[in-house]
Structures are given as structure tokens and as C-alpha cells.
Design a protein around this motif. Structure first.
Motif, PDB file in Angstrom:
ATOM      1  N   GLY A 114     -37.372 -38.585 -38.597  1.00 13.65           N
ATOM      2  CA  GLY A 114     -37.910 -39.210 -39.797  1.00 13.65           C
ATOM      3  C   GLY A 114     -39.085 -38.436 -40.348  1.00 13.65           C
ATOM      4  O   GLY A 114     -39.151 -38.148 -41.552  1.00 13.65           O
ATOM      5  N   ARG A 115     -40.018 -38.059 -39.471  1.00 13.92           N
ATOM      6  CA  ARG A 115     -41.192 -37.313 -39.943  1.00 13.92           C
ATOM      7  C   ARG A 115     -40.856 -35.854 -40.231  1.00 13.92           C
ATOM      8  O   ARG A 115     -41.505 -35.237 -41.078  1.00 13.92           O
ATOM      9  CB  ARG A 115     -42.321 -37.447 -38.931  1.00 13.92           C
ATOM     10  CG  ARG A 115     -42.760 -38.894 -38.833  1.00 13.92           C
ATOM     11  CD  ARG A 115     -44.001 -39.131 -38.041  1.00 13.92           C
ATOM     12  NE  ARG A 115     -44.375 -40.546 -38.137  1.00 13.92           N
ATOM     13  CZ  ARG A 115     -45.440 -41.082 -37.567  1.00 13.92           C
ATOM     14  NH1 ARG A 115     -46.249 -40.323 -36.843  1.00 13.92           N
ATOM     15  NH2 ARG A 115     -45.695 -42.357 -37.733  1.00 13.92           N
ATOM     16  N   VAL A 116     -39.833 -35.319 -39.569  1.00 11.78           N
ATOM     17  CA  VAL A 116     -39.339 -34.004 -39.966  1.00 11.78           C
ATOM     18  C   VAL A 116     -38.814 -34.076 -41.403  1.00 11.78           C
ATOM     19  O   VAL A 116     -39.030 -33.162 -42.206  1.00 11.78           O
ATOM     20  CB  VAL A 116     -38.236 -33.511 -39.004  1.00 11.78           C
ATOM     21  CG1 VAL A 116     -37.566 -32.260 -39.551  1.00 11.78           C
ATOM     22  CG2 VAL A 116     -38.819 -33.225 -37.630  1.00 11.78           C
ATOM     23  N   GLY A 117     -38.138 -35.180 -41.726  1.00 10.66           N
ATOM     24  CA  GLY A 117     -37.647 -35.365 -43.094  1.00 10.66           C
ATOM     25  C   GLY A 117     -38.779 -35.428 -44.102  1.00 10.66           C
ATOM     26  O   GLY A 117     -38.680 -34.867 -45.200  1.00 10.66           O
ATOM     27  N   TRP A 118     -39.886 -36.110 -43.754  1.00  9.02           N
ATOM     28  CA  TRP A 118     -41.043 -36.139 -44.644  1.00  9.02           C
ATOM     29  C   TRP A 118     -41.599 -34.731 -44.857  1.00  9.02           C
ATOM     30  O   TRP A 118     -41.989 -34.372 -45.982  1.00  9.02           O
ATOM     31  CB  TRP A 118     -42.129 -37.041 -44.069  1.00  9.02           C
ATOM     32  CG  TRP A 118     -41.930 -38.502 -44.334  1.00  9.02           C
ATOM     33  CD1 TRP A 118     -41.582 -39.466 -43.437  1.00  9.02           C
ATOM     34  CD2 TRP A 118     -42.070 -39.162 -45.587  1.00  9.02           C
ATOM     35  NE1 TRP A 118     -41.484 -40.689 -44.047  1.00  9.02           N
ATOM     36  CE2 TRP A 118     -41.789 -40.534 -45.378  1.00  9.02           C
ATOM     37  CE3 TRP A 118     -42.407 -38.731 -46.870  1.00  9.02           C
ATOM     38  CZ2 TRP A 118     -41.832 -41.472 -46.398  1.00  9.02           C
ATOM     39  CZ3 TRP A 118     -42.456 -39.675 -47.901  1.00  9.02           C
ATOM     40  CH2 TRP A 118     -42.164 -41.021 -47.658  1.00  9.02           C
ATOM     41  N   ALA A 119     -41.654 -33.936 -43.788  1.00  8.94           N
ATOM     42  CA  ALA A 119     -42.150 -32.560 -43.918  1.00  8.94           C
ATOM     43  C   ALA A 119     -41.223 -31.726 -44.805  1.00  8.94           C
ATOM     44  O   ALA A 119     -41.691 -30.936 -45.639  1.00  8.94           O
ATOM     45  CB  ALA A 119     -42.283 -31.917 -42.537  1.00  8.94           C
ATOM     46  N   ILE A 120     -39.909 -31.908 -44.643  1.00 10.71           N
ATOM     47  CA  ILE A 120     -38.958 -31.167 -45.478  1.00 10.71           C
ATOM     48  C   ILE A 120     -39.115 -31.554 -46.948  1.00 10.71           C
ATOM     49  O   ILE A 120     -39.126 -30.687 -47.837  1.00 10.71           O
ATOM     50  CB  ILE A 120     -37.522 -31.428 -44.989  1.00 10.71           C
ATOM     51  CG1 ILE A 120     -37.296 -30.778 -43.614  1.00 10.71           C
ATOM     52  CG2 ILE A 120     -36.502 -30.915 -45.992  1.00 10.71           C
ATOM     53  CD1 ILE A 120     -35.950 -31.085 -42.998  1.00 10.71           C
ATOM     54  N   ALA A 121     -39.251 -32.860 -47.226  1.00 12.34           N
ATOM     55  CA  ALA A 121     -39.424 -33.299 -48.614  1.00 12.34           C
ATOM     56  C   ALA A 121     -40.712 -32.727 -49.211  1.00 12.34           C
ATOM     57  O   ALA A 121     -40.740 -32.301 -50.375  1.00 12.34           O
ATOM     58  CB  ALA A 121     -39.442 -34.829 -48.673  1.00 12.34           C
ATOM     59  N   THR A 122     -41.773 -32.699 -48.429  1.00  6.60           N
ATOM     60  CA  THR A 122     -43.035 -32.127 -48.910  1.00  6.60           C
ATOM     61  C   THR A 122     -42.883 -30.645 -49.216  1.00  6.60           C
ATOM     62  O   THR A 122     -43.402 -30.141 -50.224  1.00  6.60           O
ATOM     63  CB  THR A 122     -44.141 -32.339 -47.863  1.00  6.60           C
ATOM     64  OG1 THR A 122     -44.266 -33.740 -47.584  1.00  6.60           O
ATOM     65  CG2 THR A 122     -45.476 -31.810 -48.364  1.00  6.60           C
ATOM     66  N   MET A 123     -42.175 -29.924 -48.352  1.00  3.10           N
ATOM     67  CA  MET A 123     -41.978 -28.499 -48.578  1.00  3.10           C
ATOM     68  C   MET A 123     -41.166 -28.250 -49.845  1.00  3.10           C
ATOM     69  O   MET A 123     -41.456 -27.315 -50.602  1.00  3.10           O
ATOM     70  CB  MET A 123     -41.280 -27.871 -47.377  1.00  3.10           C
ATOM     71  CG  MET A 123     -42.192 -27.568 -46.210  1.00  3.10           C
ATOM     72  SD  MET A 123     -43.558 -26.483 -46.642  1.00  3.10           S
ATOM     73  CE  MET A 123     -42.701 -25.154 -47.436  1.00  3.10           C
TER      74      MET A 123
END
Length: 585
Positions: free
Chosen positions: A248-257
Motif C-alpha cells: 500500500g505504501r509502495v503504491g503511495w510512493a509510486i503515485a508520488t513519483m
């Protein structure tokens, strides 16, 4: 009541009304540009305050993965990226100019550049962290400088190669023109040399920026000698989320990138690539050109012109300083015997320094592990070499035609550039957890899957340089080929390959070096409690850096540099000479 005929009516279409309308529009544009500059300065000051705080390694090694911190972390990462980009541009100008204008320095600087691009970011970090922490003890500024230095090492090399190639392939007519007008060295650089390499420099700068994103995790979450250091940033956030196995937090990092990459492309790289089209070497204007909303806004504003006028005294001072070092005339002829003596003396001094360093390195390794430490990395390097060769060959076949198609069509460039920039700029190691899952589900070995992981971080060098090379081909040459009905294979032989060949060589050599560097993170992939390790030199160096094993780390880096230099000398350097001799416009 009607006005007399002698009194002009102030109608909507009259000259004073149109002038007032333009001035009003310009005032609005000026306010927008000024506000944007003030916001950038404010953010720089606020973010810079966090770089001078005191830190404790025990406390700061833990990364807060609360999604609410991502905006601040993203801005801190963006500040490091642009700081490293500024340093890379200054380095590129100085290094490439020295190599292109001095045959003696070229014999040292270009092989050194081959080695530097092959040295893994982890090796630079091992030295940089210790050095900067000693320079700024107990301050976050030391870690910030180390992170910026690591990002710089992933950005600078391809920009330097591209600008060097532009300088050595400068048309002789421009050289004659600059000498006939008696240009100073500064005027020649600013008016002739820099414009000739601007398109390749911008596109390779964009690609180097993407390379910085790729190594963001390694530069913000650093492990050296078993000690962990972490800086606030989207890279360290993603690294902590991957280590914890939190998708889930990997997904947040991907969206931010994705937001960061798209935003930087729209606000920075898109205007630069559209502006760089003015430096095409062509005699007729293209029917279609790239457009940028931000560039149009800046062109309507009076602030850039005012800034240019304010900096004119600086340009005049640099021009006078350039004349102190002489005009841009051809160097005087040197007696062959004197030239040979100078070359021999220079070679002896350079060779003596290198020999002393090699002897001291051999003594260091002999005292700790013995010289047999080179045996294992030499064998493992063959496996990584095979992956690099396959990667470059496949990337050439796939991406060169696509890059040519994009570069020849401004309309397609407008559509494809954001997509390509997202793909190239997105840190591929963010999606490594998904690749690990796919490899485990399909049963494909990491020894084969490692080629895909390496390609995700290095194939874009070939694509971007193919686009830049195609964009630099004059429109009148393309129109002449159309008029003559030259199509298909004949068009590739007579126009496309000669036109893009210098840029492709730059892309090939940097893609090869980038693939070696990417092997460090592609041959050892971890997600949560699962770790996949490939057989190769990259995995060997990654293990040595993680355990603080300096002798094996040095041996692995030395062997990787040896492989890269030999490959460059046998293949890429010969292609460089061919491009310089036969395929310069």
C-alpha cells in the motif's frame, strides 16, 4: 454627437487600445512569472533549513512512512535532484571542453570518463559518506552533500559524453567563421559551441535526471560499513516501504513519483526541449515545431528579457576575460620533435601516477585478502557482460526506430515525450517488488529476469539519444529526401543512420555503462523477506558494500571498470571516431 473627422476614434481595434491590451496582458504574465519565482525561492529556503540540522544515526535510520509526509519528502528529493543537475551541467561544460580542445588531455580524460561511468553509485557512496560526514560532523549537511554527490554521479556522464561528441563533430565552417571574426574563447563557446550541442545536451540532461530518480533509493537510504543513514525523501520512503513489504505504501510512493516526473516534465523539460529547437542546423524552417505552454508564457513576459539585460555586464566581463587567454584561432603549428617530446613527457607523468596508484592498491589487497581476490569477480563479470550485450542489442533494435519516428514528428513528440519521460524518469526499482512476484509466479530465474531489470534503468539512453539525433537532422534534408522519393531501406542508409549515428553512439556507450551500474540493484532484489540473487558482478559488489568488505568492494569495482574500458576501447571508441570522421553534419 459625432466627433470631427480629424479626431481619431478610440475604437476597440485602434492602435492605443491594442497597445494597452498587450501591456495589460504582459503585466498579468509578469505577475504570474514573478510569483512563481518567489514561490520557488521560498520553498528552497524552507527546504534548505532541514539540511543544516543535527542528526543522530540511531534516530534518523528509521524512516517515517506516514503518507502525510510524502509531499515534504518529495520536495526534499526534488531539491537534491536539481542541485545535482546544476553541478552536472557545470562539470559537463568544463570536462567536455577540456577533452575536446586538448588532444593531450583527451587521452586521459575520456578513458577516465569511461571508468567513472562504470563505477557503481554504491562505490561512490562508500567514499562520499565518510568524506562528507568528516567535513560536516554531526550535521545533516554532510549526508545531503553525499546524497547530491551520488545523484550527480548518475546524471553527469552521459551529458558529458554528449557535449564532447558535439564539440569534436563541430562543422569546420563554424570553426572558420569564429576564427575569421576573432571571437574570444568565451564568445566562441557561447555563440558557436554551446548551441551546436544544445539539443543533445538537453535530451541527455533529461535522461540523466531520470537516472538520478533510478538511484534515489540508494542515495537517500545509505548503508555503509554496516551503519545505516537515512534522509527524508521519497526514495528513502519507498525503500522503507519495500523493506517492510507494505504494498500500500509502495503504491503511495509510486503515485508520488508519477506526479513528480509529470510535473517536472511539464514545468521544466518540455519548455527546454521546445526552446532547444531553435538550435537546429537547418536552412529552412520546419512546418511543425514543438510547443510549450510554460515557454509561451515566459516569452510573453518581460522579466526574462530584463534579467538578460541585467546580466549583460557579466557576459562582457567574461568576454574580456576570454580575450586574455587569446582568440579562438587555430593553435600554432608545433615542431614534430617538440610535439613528440611533450607527448612523451605528459604520458610518463600520467602513467607514473597511475602506476603508483595501482601498486599501492595491489599492496593494500595483498595485505588483506591476497591478489587472488580478483579471480571470482573476473568470472562473475562474464555473466554480467553477457546480460549487457543482450540488453544493448535488443534495445537498439527496438528503440532506435521508435526514437527516429518520434524525433521526426513534432506532433508525435508532444504526445510521446511525457510518456517517455515518465517511463525513463520513473525509478524502476520501485516496481522491483512486482517483478519479484512475477518471477516467483512464472518460475523464471533471476539470472534471466535480471536482464529485464537492468533494461528498465538503462535502455532509455538509446531511445533518448535516437530522439535527439533525429530532431537534430535538418528539416530541409528530410524534405529533399521526400521530394526525391527516397523511402524505406535507402532512406535509412542515406539519411537516418548517418544523421543519428553520433547521437546513437553516445546513447550506446552510456546505455552500456548504465547497464553495468544498474546490475548492482538488478542482480540482488529484495521484497520483504524474499531475496533473489543472480550470478554476476553486480551482486558481488552489492554484497561487499552491504557488509563493508572494502577489499572485495575495491576488487569488484576494479574488475567492472576493466570490463567497461575494454568494451569501450574495442567497440564504442572506434564508433566515436567513425562518427567524428564520416557522420558529422
Amino acid at each position: 454627437m459625432t466627433l470631427p473627422k480629424s479626431v481619431p476614434a478610440l475604437s476597440r481595434g485602434s492602435l492605443p487600445a491594442r497597445t494597452a491590451s498587450r501591456l495589460g496582458g504582459r503585466v498579468w504574465v509578469d505577475l504570474v512569472v514573478a510569483a512563481a519565482v518567489l514561490v520557488l525561492l521560498y520553498l528552497g529556503l524552507r527546504l534548505g533549513q532541514g539540511g543544516t540540522l543535527r542528526f543522530s544515526t540511531a534516530r534518523d535510520a528509521a524512516v517515517d512512512t506516514d503518507p502525510a509526509r510524502l509531499p515534504y519528502d518529495a520536495l526534499r528529493s526534488l531539491l537534491r535532484m536539481f542541485t545535482a543537475l546544476a553541478v552536472s551541467v557545470v562539470f559537463t561544460f568544463g570536462y567536455a571542453y577540456a577533452a575536446a580542445r586538448s588532444r593531450r588531455l583527451e587521452r586521459v580524460l575520456i578513458p577516465a570518463l569511461d571508468i567513472l561511468q562504470s563505477v557503481p553509485v554504491l562505490a561512490f557512496l562508500s567514499v562520499a559518506v565518510s568524506g562528507f560526514l568528516a567535513l560536516f560532523p554531526g550535521s545533516m549537511l554532510g549526508l545531503e552533500c553525499a546524497a547530491v554527490f551520488a545523484i550527480f554521479t548518475s546524471q553527469a556522464w552521459n551529458m558529458t559524453f554528449a557535449f564532447y561528441q558535439a564539440l569534436v563533430s563541430l562543422p569546420p565552417e563554424l570553426d572558420e567563421l569564429s576564427r575569421s571574426f576573432g571571437f574570444s574563447r568565451w564568445t566562441r563557446f557561447w555563440k558557436v559551441e554551446l548551441p551546436s550541442g544544445m539539443i543533445g545536451l538537453v535530451w541527455n540532461g533529461m535522461l540523466g535526471f531520470g537516472g538520478g530518480w533510478f538511484f534515489l533509493v540508494a542515495s537517500e537510504a545509505i548503508t555503509v560499513d554496516g551503519q545505516r543513514y537515512a534522509l527524508p525523501g521519497v526514495g528513502s520512503y519507498a525503500g522503507a516501504a519495500i523493506a517492510a513489504g507494505d504494498l500500500g505504501r509502495v503504491g503511495w510512493a509510486i503515485a508520488t513519483m508519477v506526479v513528480l516526473v509529470v510535473g517536472v516534465n511539464f514545468l521544466f523539460w518540455r519548455p527546454l526541449t521546445a526552446w532547444a529547437e531553435r538550435f537546429k542546423n537547418e536552412q529552412s524552417e520546419a512546418t511543425e515545431v514543438q510547443r510549450s505552454v510554460v515557454l509561451d508564457l515566459l516569452r510573453r513576459s518581460r522579466l526574462p528579457a530584463a534579467l538578460g539585460r541585467a546580466l549583460r555586464p557579466v557576459g562582457r566581463a567574461l568576454n574580456r576575460a576570454g580575450r586574455v587567454f587569446g582568440t579562438a584561432e587555430r593553435p600554432p603549428a608545433v615542431h614534430p620533435g617538440r610535439r613528440r617530446a611533450g607527448d612523451v613527457a605528459f604520458g610518463l607523468v600520467s602513467g607514473g601516477i597511475v602506476l603508483w596508484g595501482l601498486v599501492d592498491l595491489g599492496r593494500y589487497l595483498a595485505d588483506r585478502t591476497g591478489l587472488g581476490v580478483f579471480g571470482e569477480p573476473l568470472l562473475l563479470g562474464l555473466a554480467t557482460l553477457a546480460r549487457v550485450v543482450v540488453l544493448v542489442a535488443v534495445a537498439t533494435v527496438v528503440w532506435v526506430p521508435i526514437g527516429v519516428r518520434i524525433g521526426f514528428s513534432p506532433r508525435l513528440t508532444r504526445i510521446a515525450q511525457p510518456v517517455v519521460q515518465v517511463l525513463a524518469g520513473f525509478p524502476a526499482n520501485f516496481v522491483f517488488p512486482l517483478v519479484v512476484w512475477l518471477l516467483l509466479r512464472t518460475g523464471v530465474s533471476i539470472d534471466l529476469g535480471g536482464i529485464l531489470l537492468m533494461a528498465l534503468g538503462s535502455q532509455w539512453y538509446i531511445l533518448f539519444n535516437a530522439i535527439a539525433g533525429a530532431m537534430a537532422v535538418p528539416a530541409d534534408l528530410r524534405e529533399a529526401m521526400d521530394d526525391l522519393g527516397v523511402r524505406g531501406r535507402q532512406r535509412w542508409r542515406r539519411l537516418i543512420i548517418p544523421g543519428i549515428f553520433p547521437a546513437y553512439v553516445t546513447g550506446g556507450i552510456t546505455a552500456s555503462g548504465g547497464a553495468w551500474n544498474a546490475s548492482i540493484v538488478a542482480e540482488v532484489v529484495t521484497f520483504g523477506s524474499t531475496t533473489l540473487t543472480a550470478t554476476g558482478l553486480g551482486a558481488y559488489i552489492a554484497r561487499a558494500a552491504e557488509h563493508g568488505d572494502h577489499p572485495r568492494l575495491l576488487a569488484g569495482v576494479a574488475v567492472m571498470s576493466l570490463y567497461v574500458v575494454v568494451l569501450n576501447r574495442l567497440l564504442w571508441r572506434r564508433l566515436y571516431r567513425l562518427a567524428e570522421r564520416r557522420y558529422s553534419l
